[in-house]
Motif scaffolding. Structure first.
Motif, PDB file in Angstrom:
ATOM      1  N   LEU A   1       0.830  -1.205   0.000  1.00 23.67           N
ATOM      2  CA  LEU A   1       0.000   0.000   0.000  1.00 23.67           C
ATOM      3  C   LEU A   1       0.864   1.255   0.000  1.00 23.67           C
ATOM      4  CD1 LEU A   1      -2.798  -1.045   2.525  1.00 23.67           C
ATOM      5  CD2 LEU A   1      -2.735  -1.320   0.053  1.00 23.67           C
ATOM      6  N   GLU A   2       1.959   1.228   0.743  1.00 22.31           N
ATOM      7  CA  GLU A   2       2.855   2.384   0.758  1.00 22.31           C
ATOM      8  C   GLU A   2       3.515   2.573  -0.606  1.00 22.31           C
ATOM      9  OE1 GLU A   2       5.613   1.816   3.889  1.00 22.31           O
ATOM     10  OE2 GLU A   2       4.103   1.892   5.491  1.00 22.31           O
ATOM     11  N   ARG A   3       3.923   1.463  -1.213  1.00 25.88           N
ATOM     12  CA  ARG A   3       4.556   1.545  -2.533  1.00 25.88           C
ATOM     13  C   ARG A   3       3.594   2.090  -3.580  1.00 25.88           C
ATOM     14  NH1 ARG A   3       8.109  -3.770  -3.979  1.00 25.88           N
ATOM     15  NH2 ARG A   3       9.246  -4.045  -2.021  1.00 25.88           N
ATOM     16  N   LEU A   4       2.328   1.667  -3.487  1.00 21.31           N
ATOM     17  CA  LEU A   4       1.368   2.056  -4.506  1.00 21.31           C
ATOM     18  C   LEU A   4       1.278   3.576  -4.627  1.00 21.31           C
ATOM     19  CD1 LEU A   4      -0.843   1.485  -6.545  1.00 21.31           C
ATOM     20  CD2 LEU A   4      -2.457   1.198  -4.650  1.00 21.31           C
ATOM     21  N   ARG A   5       1.259   4.261  -3.505  1.00 24.19           N
ATOM     22  CA  ARG A   5       1.146   5.725  -3.558  1.00 24.19           C
ATOM     23  C   ARG A   5       2.370   6.384  -4.186  1.00 24.19           C
ATOM     24  NH1 ARG A   5      -3.068   8.243  -1.429  1.00 24.19           N
ATOM     25  NH2 ARG A   5      -4.432   7.112   0.006  1.00 24.19           N
ATOM     26  N   ARG A   6       3.495   5.691  -4.212  1.00 23.37           N
ATOM     27  CA  ARG A   6       4.718   6.265  -4.791  1.00 23.37           C
ATOM     28  C   ARG A   6       4.891   5.917  -6.271  1.00 23.37           C
ATOM     29  NH1 ARG A   6       7.104   4.068   0.023  1.00 23.37           N
ATOM     30  NH2 ARG A   6       8.316   2.608  -1.229  1.00 23.37           N
TER      31      ARG A   6
ATOM     32  N   PRO B   1      -7.914 -10.364  -2.246  1.00 22.79           N
ATOM     33  CA  PRO B   1      -6.890 -11.298  -2.727  1.00 22.79           C
ATOM     34  C   PRO B   1      -7.403 -12.128  -3.909  1.00 22.79           C
ATOM     35  CG  PRO B   1      -7.137 -11.433  -0.332  1.00 22.79           C
ATOM     36  CD  PRO B   1      -8.304 -10.658  -0.859  1.00 22.79           C
ATOM     37  N   LEU B   2      -6.516 -12.365  -4.854  1.00 21.31           N
ATOM     38  CA  LEU B   2      -6.816 -13.180  -6.030  1.00 21.31           C
ATOM     39  C   LEU B   2      -5.759 -14.265  -6.141  1.00 21.31           C
ATOM     40  CD1 LEU B   2      -7.459 -10.294  -8.595  1.00 21.31           C
ATOM     41  CD2 LEU B   2      -9.177 -11.512  -7.244  1.00 21.31           C
ATOM     42  N   ARG B   3      -6.180 -15.495  -6.398  1.00 23.04           N
ATOM     43  CA  ARG B   3      -5.243 -16.604  -6.618  1.00 23.04           C
ATOM     44  C   ARG B   3      -5.318 -17.011  -8.076  1.00 23.04           C
ATOM     45  NH1 ARG B   3      -6.015 -21.567  -2.810  1.00 23.04           N
ATOM     46  NH2 ARG B   3      -7.967 -21.735  -3.965  1.00 23.04           N
ATOM     47  N   LEU B   4      -4.203 -16.850  -8.779  1.00 21.25           N
ATOM     48  CA  LEU B   4      -4.138 -17.171 -10.200  1.00 21.25           C
ATOM     49  C   LEU B   4      -3.323 -18.446 -10.369  1.00 21.25           C
ATOM     50  CD1 LEU B   4      -3.344 -13.596 -11.563  1.00 21.25           C
ATOM     51  CD2 LEU B   4      -5.581 -14.627 -11.100  1.00 21.25           C
ATOM     52  N   SER B   5      -3.947 -19.478 -10.891  1.00 17.84           N
ATOM     53  CA  SER B   5      -3.274 -20.753 -11.074  1.00 17.84           C
ATOM     54  C   SER B   5      -2.259 -20.673 -12.208  1.00 17.84           C
ATOM     55  CB  SER B   5      -4.292 -21.854 -11.376  1.00 17.84           C
ATOM     56  OG  SER B   5      -5.189 -22.022 -10.301  1.00 17.84           O
ATOM     57  N   ARG B   6      -1.176 -21.434 -12.046  1.00 14.57           N
ATOM     58  CA  ARG B   6      -0.149 -21.529 -13.087  1.00 14.57           C
ATOM     59  C   ARG B   6       0.082 -22.998 -13.436  1.00 14.57           C
ATOM     60  NH1 ARG B   6       4.386 -17.136 -11.110  1.00 14.57           N
ATOM     61  NH2 ARG B   6       4.129 -18.131  -9.074  1.00 14.57           N
ATOM     62  N   ARG B   7       0.604 -23.230 -14.608  1.00 14.56           N
ATOM     63  CA  ARG B   7       0.799 -24.611 -15.068  1.00 14.56           C
ATOM     64  C   ARG B   7       1.779 -25.362 -14.188  1.00 14.56           C
ATOM     65  NH1 ARG B   7       1.058 -24.318 -21.727  1.00 14.56           N
ATOM     66  NH2 ARG B   7      -1.083 -23.544 -22.037  1.00 14.56           N
ATOM     67  N   SER B   8       2.741 -24.659 -13.626  1.00  8.99           N
ATOM     68  CA  SER B   8       3.710 -25.306 -12.739  1.00  8.99           C
ATOM     69  C   SER B   8       4.025 -24.363 -11.591  1.00  8.99           C
ATOM     70  CB  SER B   8       4.995 -25.668 -13.495  1.00  8.99           C
ATOM     71  OG  SER B   8       5.613 -24.507 -14.013  1.00  8.99           O
TER      72      SER B   8
ATOM     73  N   LEU C   1      -3.291  -8.782  -5.235  1.00  8.02           N
ATOM     74  CA  LEU C   1      -4.226  -8.024  -4.418  1.00  8.02           C
ATOM     75  C   LEU C   1      -4.877  -6.955  -5.279  1.00  8.02           C
ATOM     76  CD1 LEU C   1      -2.243  -7.504  -1.089  1.00  8.02           C
ATOM     77  CD2 LEU C   1      -4.027  -9.184  -1.564  1.00  8.02           C
ATOM     78  N   ARG C   2      -6.198  -6.989  -5.349  1.00  8.73           N
ATOM     79  CA  ARG C   2      -6.954  -5.960  -6.080  1.00  8.73           C
ATOM     80  C   ARG C   2      -7.378  -4.882  -5.087  1.00  8.73           C
ATOM     81  NH1 ARG C   2     -10.999  -8.461  -9.840  1.00  8.73           N
ATOM     82  NH2 ARG C   2      -9.131  -8.459 -11.175  1.00  8.73           N
TER      83      ARG C   2
ATOM     84  N   VAL D   1      -6.653  -1.053  -8.757  1.00  7.70           N
ATOM     85  CA  VAL D   1      -5.299  -1.415  -9.163  1.00  7.70           C
ATOM     86  C   VAL D   1      -5.012  -2.790  -8.586  1.00  7.70           C
ATOM     87  CG1 VAL D   1      -2.845  -0.873  -9.015  1.00  7.70           C
ATOM     88  CG2 VAL D   1      -4.503   0.976  -9.219  1.00  7.70           C
ATOM     89  N   THR D   2      -4.512  -3.695  -9.415  1.00  7.18           N
ATOM     90  CA  THR D   2      -4.162  -5.040  -8.968  1.00  7.18           C
ATOM     91  C   THR D   2      -2.654  -5.183  -8.965  1.00  7.18           C
ATOM     92  OG1 THR D   2      -6.216  -5.936  -9.890  1.00  7.18           O
ATOM     93  CG2 THR D   2      -4.463  -7.508  -9.377  1.00  7.18           C
ATOM     94  N   LEU D   3      -2.103  -5.572  -7.800  1.00  6.36           N
ATOM     95  CA  LEU D   3      -0.663  -5.700  -7.629  1.00  6.36           C
ATOM     96  C   LEU D   3      -0.274  -7.157  -7.452  1.00  6.36           C
ATOM     97  CD1 LEU D   3      -0.010  -2.809  -5.057  1.00  6.36           C
ATOM     98  CD2 LEU D   3       0.075  -2.697  -7.559  1.00  6.36           C
ATOM     99  N   ASP D   4       0.850  -7.540  -8.046  1.00  5.14           N
ATOM    100  CA  ASP D   4       1.444  -8.858  -7.834  1.00  5.14           C
ATOM    101  C   ASP D   4       2.103  -8.845  -6.472  1.00  5.14           C
ATOM    102  OD1 ASP D   4       3.080 -11.126  -7.758  1.00  5.14           O
ATOM    103  OD2 ASP D   4       3.495 -11.047  -9.900  1.00  5.14           O
ATOM    104  N   ARG D   5       1.687  -9.737  -5.587  1.00  2.43           N
ATOM    105  CA  ARG D   5       2.208  -9.729  -4.232  1.00  2.43           C
ATOM    106  C   ARG D   5       3.676 -10.139  -4.175  1.00  2.43           C
ATOM    107  NH1 ARG D   5       2.022 -13.489   0.185  1.00  2.43           N
ATOM    108  NH2 ARG D   5       2.161 -12.352   2.166  1.00  2.43           N
ATOM    109  N   ALA D   6       4.132 -10.921  -5.104  1.00  2.00           N
ATOM    110  CA  ALA D   6       5.520 -11.389  -5.082  1.00  2.00           C
ATOM    111  C   ALA D   6       6.506 -10.286  -5.447  1.00  2.00           C
ATOM    112  CB  ALA D   6       5.695 -12.569  -6.025  1.00  2.00           C
ATOM    113  N   THR D   7       6.083  -9.362  -6.303  1.00  2.00           N
ATOM    114  CA  THR D   7       7.001  -8.340  -6.806  1.00  2.00           C
ATOM    115  C   THR D   7       6.568  -6.921  -6.465  1.00  2.00           C
ATOM    116  OG1 THR D   7       5.844  -8.162  -8.932  1.00  2.00           O
ATOM    117  CG2 THR D   7       7.573  -9.835  -8.753  1.00  2.00           C
ATOM    118  N   GLY D   8       5.300  -6.729  -6.149  1.00  2.00           N
ATOM    119  CA  GLY D   8       4.781  -5.388  -5.924  1.00  2.00           C
ATOM    120  C   GLY D   8       4.440  -4.653  -7.202  1.00  2.00           C
TER     121      GLY D   8
END
Length: 205
Positions: free
Chosen positions: A31-36, A55-62, A69-70, A93-100
């Motif tokens: 949340l802090e990063r988003l504002r910047r 929270p959103l869980r997106l499945s991957r093949r492996s 997070l939306r 805004v939807t952010l990837d939790r692993a990378t921001g």
């Protein structure tokens, strides 16, 4: 999820999102990063609030699923007593939790997931009636809930039961802004029904 007690970061300049090391980015830090982020500074009014994440869980093949997070963005108007009027969400805004990193920006005035609201009329105020105690109490509850979001996301990624669901529900029910609840439910129906039960007014907003 406004925090009027926190200082608003300066709009011009400032660093973009940076990595805090390997592993998922904590929700509070996201949340802090988003504002910047340049995206936020270019598209979002300075007085906007950032809502509670979906929270959103997106499945991957492996490998493990991707967790995102939306975040709803809604209008705010400061009041003389230190509170604020709240207006319907205008974007997510939807952010990837692993990378921001931002994965998606959606202008809700274009997609229109609900009938066009009267943007000149507030739908609620902050602080709302379910909040009590001191400013410190509010900040502590907010930090705890954001920490529980981290635990929830870890459970989603590992596909394991979320052990602290009851506490998460209690805090979310207390801190969630009542005037924005119908809009939250429209943006994340399964998530909010799971933790808060069915809406009393299913026709809203």
């Amino acid at each position: 999820m406004p925090d009027p007690y926190a200082k608003t970061p300066p709009r011009p300049g400032g660093p973009g999102p940076v990595s805090s090391g390997p592993g998922p980015v904590p929700t509070a830090e996201l949340l802090e990063r988003l504002r910047r982020m340049p995206l936020f500074r270019q598209l979002v009014p300075m007085e906007a609030g950032i809502g509670w994440p979906v929270p959103l869980r997106l499945s991957r093949r492996s490998g493990a699923p991707r967790i995102c997070l939306r975040l709803p963005l809604f209008g705010m108007h400061a009041l003389s007593d230190g509170g604020a009027e709240l207006f319907p969400p205008f974007a997510t805004v939807t952010l990837d939790r692993a990378t921001g990193r931002p994965m998606e920006y959606v202008d809700l005035r274009l997609t229109r997931p609900w009938p066009p609201p009267d943007d000149t009329r507030p739908v609620g105020v902050f602080p709302h009636k379910t909040l009590d105690g001191t400013v410190g109490d509010y900040r502590a509850a907010r930090r705890e809930l954001l920490g529980l979001y981290d635990d929830l996301c870890e459970s989603l990624a590992a596909r394991t039961p979320f052990a602290r669901g009851a506490r998460f529900t209690a805090l979310l029910r207390t801190l969630l802004e009542p005037g924005l609840e119908p809009y939250y439910r429209a943006l994340g129906p399964d998530f909010f029904t799971h933790f808060l039960g069915r809406a009393e007014d299913p026709g809203a907003p």
